[in-house]
Write a protein that holds these residues in place. Structure first.
Motif, PDB file in Angstrom:
ATOM      1  N   HIS A 120      39.790  42.358  50.060  1.00  0.00           N
ATOM      2  CA  HIS A 120      40.856  41.214  48.846  1.00  0.00           C
ATOM      3  C   HIS A 120      40.794  41.367  48.183  1.00  0.00           C
ATOM      4  CE1 HIS A 120      40.727  39.284  53.020  1.00  0.00           C
ATOM      5  NE2 HIS A 120      41.331  39.194  53.410  1.00  0.00           N
ATOM      6  N   ALA A 121      39.900  42.479  47.366  1.00  0.00           N
ATOM      7  CA  ALA A 121      39.679  42.053  46.143  1.00  0.00           C
ATOM      8  C   ALA A 121      38.796  41.036  45.089  1.00  0.00           C
ATOM      9  CB  ALA A 121      40.714  43.158  44.903  1.00  0.00           C
ATOM     10  N   GLY A 122      38.924  40.278  46.048  1.00  0.00           N
ATOM     11  CA  GLY A 122      38.524  38.947  45.925  1.00  0.00           C
ATOM     12  C   GLY A 122      37.457  39.109  44.990  1.00  0.00           C
ATOM     13  N   PRO A 123      37.310  37.542  44.727  1.00  0.00           N
ATOM     14  CA  PRO A 123      38.071  37.026  43.668  1.00  0.00           C
ATOM     15  C   PRO A 123      38.815  37.497  42.049  1.00  0.00           C
ATOM     16  CG  PRO A 123      36.254  36.429  42.925  1.00  0.00           C
ATOM     17  CD  PRO A 123      35.660  37.699  44.340  1.00  0.00           C
ATOM     18  N   HIS A 124      37.994  38.774  42.184  1.00  0.00           N
ATOM     19  CA  HIS A 124      38.334  39.740  40.806  1.00  0.00           C
ATOM     20  C   HIS A 124      40.425  40.074  40.390  1.00  0.00           C
ATOM     21  CE1 HIS A 124      34.357  39.741  40.614  1.00  0.00           C
ATOM     22  NE2 HIS A 124      33.982  40.447  41.254  1.00  0.00           N
ATOM     23  N   ILE A 125      40.748  40.533  41.482  1.00  0.00           N
ATOM     24  CA  ILE A 125      42.216  40.393  40.862  1.00  0.00           C
ATOM     25  C   ILE A 125      42.967  39.541  40.399  1.00  0.00           C
ATOM     26  CG2 ILE A 125      42.925  40.589  43.127  1.00  0.00           C
ATOM     27  CD1 ILE A 125      43.855  43.085  41.011  1.00  0.00           C
ATOM     28  N   GLU A 126      43.145  38.230  41.550  1.00  0.00           N
ATOM     29  CA  GLU A 126      43.368  37.079  41.202  1.00  0.00           C
ATOM     30  C   GLU A 126      43.056  36.563  39.863  1.00  0.00           C
ATOM     31  OE1 GLU A 126      43.362  34.656  44.656  1.00  0.00           O
ATOM     32  OE2 GLU A 126      44.162  35.979  46.332  1.00  0.00           O
ATOM     33  N   ASN A 127      42.327  36.436  39.694  1.00  0.00           N
ATOM     34  CA  ASN A 127      41.148  35.195  38.017  1.00  0.00           C
ATOM     35  C   ASN A 127      42.029  37.071  37.402  1.00  0.00           C
ATOM     36  OD1 ASN A 127      40.012  34.128  40.038  1.00  0.00           O
ATOM     37  ND2 ASN A 127      38.165  35.339  39.848  1.00  0.00           N
ATOM     38  N   ALA A 128      42.184  38.674  37.498  1.00  0.00           N
ATOM     39  CA  ALA A 128      43.410  39.227  36.780  1.00  0.00           C
ATOM     40  C   ALA A 128      43.401  38.635  36.469  1.00  0.00           C
ATOM     41  CB  ALA A 128      42.701  40.736  36.578  1.00  0.00           C
ATOM     42  N   LEU A 129      44.730  38.718  37.273  1.00  0.00           N
ATOM     43  CA  LEU A 129      46.557  38.603  36.771  1.00  0.00           C
ATOM     44  C   LEU A 129      47.128  36.884  36.614  1.00  0.00           C
ATOM     45  CD1 LEU A 129      46.917  39.948  40.167  1.00  0.00           C
ATOM     46  CD2 LEU A 129      46.961  41.104  37.637  1.00  0.00           C
ATOM     47  N   THR A 130      45.840  36.114  36.368  1.00  0.00           N
ATOM     48  CA  THR A 130      46.110  34.767  36.661  1.00  0.00           C
ATOM     49  C   THR A 130      45.349  34.453  35.316  1.00  0.00           C
ATOM     50  OG1 THR A 130      45.034  33.448  38.505  1.00  0.00           O
ATOM     51  CG2 THR A 130      45.393  32.409  36.970  1.00  0.00           C
ATOM     52  N   GLY A 131      44.424  35.638  34.649  1.00  0.00           N
ATOM     53  CA  GLY A 131      44.303  35.152  33.340  1.00  0.00           C
ATOM     54  C   GLY A 131      45.396  36.236  32.409  1.00  0.00           C
ATOM     55  N   GLU A 132      46.159  36.849  32.895  1.00  0.00           N
ATOM     56  CA  GLU A 132      46.771  38.008  32.196  1.00  0.00           C
ATOM     57  C   GLU A 132      48.239  36.718  32.459  1.00  0.00           C
ATOM     58  OE1 GLU A 132      46.550  39.810  30.116  1.00  0.00           O
ATOM     59  OE2 GLU A 132      44.210  39.467  29.795  1.00  0.00           O
TER      60      GLU A 132
END
Length: 185
Positions: A120-132
């Protein structure tokens, strides 16, 4: 008889048979990087002078076929795929790179370098998109997991086309979300 130079490589991995292969000199670094993505270490490297016919046969070989992981139907391991996502906050597209691994996706962004994630590319992709502050579907992880599964039998180009579709969907959502910043004036 004319001779050309190729490189003989031997890779080792604990619990696995040694992997031997011959490659052109200009491909050595790519092969090493690919082998490392499977946990192999370079044991030896030798320069070999061979007849032109042998050189041409070596040139035609796909070095990825040397590694047993390819025989287990794990395609596209070590391949990079791009998400190009629009950011309303910054007014331009940013790139997010997902590299397929045996376990999932490694995520690379402006702030992350090869962060290991699951399918799921978790948790990194969701954190990156949320951060931006990029709006994205709450089930993005499931889409990435589906793409990972599909990549087992699809070409790199087909897999990248799924990332283009996902990029378009997320970017459209981001471009059309309301901007309530003006209400604060």
């Amino acid at each position: 008889m004319e001779k050309k130079t190729i490189i003989g490589l031997t890779f080792t991995k604990e619990g696995e048979k040694n992997v031997n292969g011959e490659v052109l000199e200009e491909n050595v670094e790519a092969v090493k990087e690919y082998a490392t993505s499977f946990g192999y270490e370079l044991r030896s490297q030798v320069t070999i002078n061979v007849p032109v016919k042998h050189y041409e046969q070596t040139k035609a070989k796909d070095y990825k076929s040397f590694f047993p992981t390819q025989n287990k139907n794990l395609q596209n391991i070590g391949e990079e795929f791009k998400l190009s996502l629009y950011s309303q906050r910054w007014g331009h597209n940013d790139f997010y790179t997902l590299t397929k691994t045996e376990e999932g996706w490694n995520v690379t962004t402006n702030k992350l370098k090869n962060a290991k994630g699951d399918k799921h590319a978790g948790p990194h992709i969701e954190n990156a998109l949320t951060g931006e502050s990029i709006s994205f579907p709450s089930d993005i992880g499931y889409f990435l997991s589906d793409i990972w599964d599909a990549s087992q039998t699809k070409s790199k180009e087909e897999v990248q086309s799924y990332f283009y579709e996902l990029s378009e969907w997320i970017s459209t959502t981001e471009k059309t979300k309301p901007n309530f910043g003006a209400l604060l004036i």
